[in-house]
Scaffold this motif. Structure first.
Motif, PDB file in Angstrom:
ATOM      1  N   GLU A 146       0.818  -1.107   0.234  1.00 15.94           N
ATOM      2  CA  GLU A 146      -0.180  -0.045   0.148  1.00 15.94           C
ATOM      3  C   GLU A 146       0.782   1.635   0.098  1.00 15.94           C
ATOM      4  OE1 GLU A 146      -3.198   0.776   2.815  1.00 15.94           O
ATOM      5  OE2 GLU A 146      -2.985  -1.488   2.890  1.00 15.94           O
ATOM      6  N   THR A 156      -3.032  -0.948  -4.361  1.00 18.89           N
ATOM      7  CA  THR A 156      -4.421  -1.346  -3.666  1.00 18.89           C
ATOM      8  C   THR A 156      -3.962  -2.793  -3.174  1.00 18.89           C
ATOM      9  OG1 THR A 156      -5.185   0.085  -5.613  1.00 18.89           O
ATOM     10  CG2 THR A 156      -6.595  -1.561  -4.411  1.00 18.89           C
ATOM     11  N   ASP A 157      -4.799  -2.203  -2.055  1.00 18.25           N
ATOM     12  CA  ASP A 157      -5.093  -3.355  -0.825  1.00 18.25           C
ATOM     13  C   ASP A 157      -6.418  -4.713  -1.602  1.00 18.25           C
ATOM     14  OD1 ASP A 157      -5.366  -3.933   2.385  1.00 18.25           O
ATOM     15  OD2 ASP A 157      -4.872  -5.634   1.328  1.00 18.25           O
ATOM     16  N   GLN A 158      -5.920  -5.424  -2.064  1.00 21.42           N
ATOM     17  CA  GLN A 158      -7.314  -6.089  -2.744  1.00 21.42           C
ATOM     18  C   GLN A 158      -6.955  -7.409  -1.203  1.00 21.42           C
ATOM     19  OE1 GLN A 158      -8.614  -5.306  -5.683  1.00 21.42           O
ATOM     20  NE2 GLN A 158      -7.452  -4.090  -5.734  1.00 21.42           N
ATOM     21  N   THR A 187      -7.343   0.740   5.508  1.00 21.58           N
ATOM     22  CA  THR A 187      -8.700   0.608   4.518  1.00 21.58           C
ATOM     23  C   THR A 187      -9.620   0.118   5.128  1.00 21.58           C
ATOM     24  OG1 THR A 187      -6.802  -0.158   3.107  1.00 21.58           O
ATOM     25  CG2 THR A 187      -9.316  -1.055   2.038  1.00 21.58           C
ATOM     26  N   VAL A 237     -13.679  -1.389   4.547  1.00 20.33           N
ATOM     27  CA  VAL A 237     -14.363  -2.003   3.140  1.00 20.33           C
ATOM     28  C   VAL A 237     -15.878  -1.300   3.313  1.00 20.33           C
ATOM     29  CG1 VAL A 237     -15.074  -4.570   1.816  1.00 20.33           C
ATOM     30  CG2 VAL A 237     -12.796  -3.652   3.333  1.00 20.33           C
ATOM     31  N   GLU A 253     -19.237   2.559  -6.483  1.00 20.87           N
ATOM     32  CA  GLU A 253     -17.746   2.396  -6.404  1.00 20.87           C
ATOM     33  C   GLU A 253     -17.288   3.651  -7.331  1.00 20.87           C
ATOM     34  OE1 GLU A 253     -15.995  -0.454  -7.649  1.00 20.87           O
ATOM     35  OE2 GLU A 253     -17.974  -1.513  -7.195  1.00 20.87           O
ATOM     36  N   ASP A 281      -8.015   4.225   1.296  1.00 24.60           N
ATOM     37  CA  ASP A 281      -8.397   3.686   0.596  1.00 24.60           C
ATOM     38  C   ASP A 281      -9.705   3.286   1.040  1.00 24.60           C
ATOM     39  OD1 ASP A 281      -6.142   4.229  -1.005  1.00 24.60           O
ATOM     40  OD2 ASP A 281      -5.739   2.461  -0.559  1.00 24.60           O
ATOM     41  N   ARG A 305     -12.127   0.290  -0.077  1.00 22.88           N
ATOM     42  CA  ARG A 305     -12.742  -0.646  -1.398  1.00 22.88           C
ATOM     43  C   ARG A 305     -13.935  -0.780  -1.380  1.00 22.88           C
ATOM     44  NH1 ARG A 305     -10.284  -6.893  -0.258  1.00 22.88           N
ATOM     45  NH2 ARG A 305     -11.810  -7.829  -2.061  1.00 22.88           N
ATOM     46  N   VAL A 321     -17.155  -3.507  -2.312  1.00 19.93           N
ATOM     47  CA  VAL A 321     -17.470  -4.970  -2.535  1.00 19.93           C
ATOM     48  C   VAL A 321     -18.710  -5.338  -3.278  1.00 19.93           C
ATOM     49  CG1 VAL A 321     -17.734  -7.523  -1.625  1.00 19.93           C
ATOM     50  CG2 VAL A 321     -15.725  -5.526  -0.978  1.00 19.93           C
TER      51      VAL A 321
END
Length: 183
Positions: free
Chosen positions: A59, A64-66, A103, A105, A161, A177, A179, A181
């Protein structure tokens, strides 16, 4: 001027320069969060968010942290943060507790509440930005607030998004960030 006076001036100049260097180094080493403790500027990642320390390093390098574990975020409706100059500190939910600029979610279409507390008495706000660094929606940002201990809330944030980061507008050290889903 005598040799003694020249030596004295040289010593005084050296001592002054050394003291200035030590003082500057002490001021730049960390920031007091108002509670007598220093806040580190690096991500404090204990794997609670479903990441490893290698992921945190990735990061920092702009990747990007997946590897964030979305299952840990299934029942989350409220995000709680503390605002300090060195970064956002995660308070709740558990996956972000104790992390700096964690991050987040979010599940597309779900509504969230963002609550944050000013922990250092400096002027901060929170905004949700898109990938271009623009505010996603006029309602997805708060006014600047600088009273220590004061709290602000962003209600009715619908995850989409478009949301890429959360940020304190005046402080680039306070950015994390988001993320999204898709279910």
């Amino acid at each position: 001027m005598s040799n003694r006076n020249q030596r004295r001036r040289t010593v005084l100049r050296t001592v002054g320069a050394t003291a200035g260097t030590v003082l500057a180094a002490g001021c730049l080493s960390g920031a007091d969060d108002g509670n007598g403790t220093e806040n580190e500027t690096e991500t404090q990642n204990g794997g609670e968010n479903g990441t490893t320390d290698d992921d945190a390093d990735a990061e920092d390098e702009g990747e990007t942290d997946q590897h964030v574990n979305p299952e840990a975020w299934t029942d989350v409706e409220t995000i709680e943060l503390r605002g300090v100059m060195n970064g956002w500190e995660g308070v709740a939910p558990d996956p972000i507790a104790g992390e700096t600029n964690p991050t987040l979610v979010l599940f597309a279409g779900q509504e969230y509440t963002f609550t944050w507390t000013n922990a250092d008495g400096r002027p901060h706000n929170i905004e949700l930005w898109d990938e271009t660094g623009e505010l996603v929606d006029d309602d997805y940002g708060t006014d600047l607030m600088q009273k220590q201990g004061e709290t602000q809330t962003l209600d009715g944030v619908t995850a989409s998004e478009e949301i890429a980061t959360y940020r304190c507008k005046p402080h680039d050290t306070m950015e994390g960030d988001v993320r999204i889903v898709s279910e």
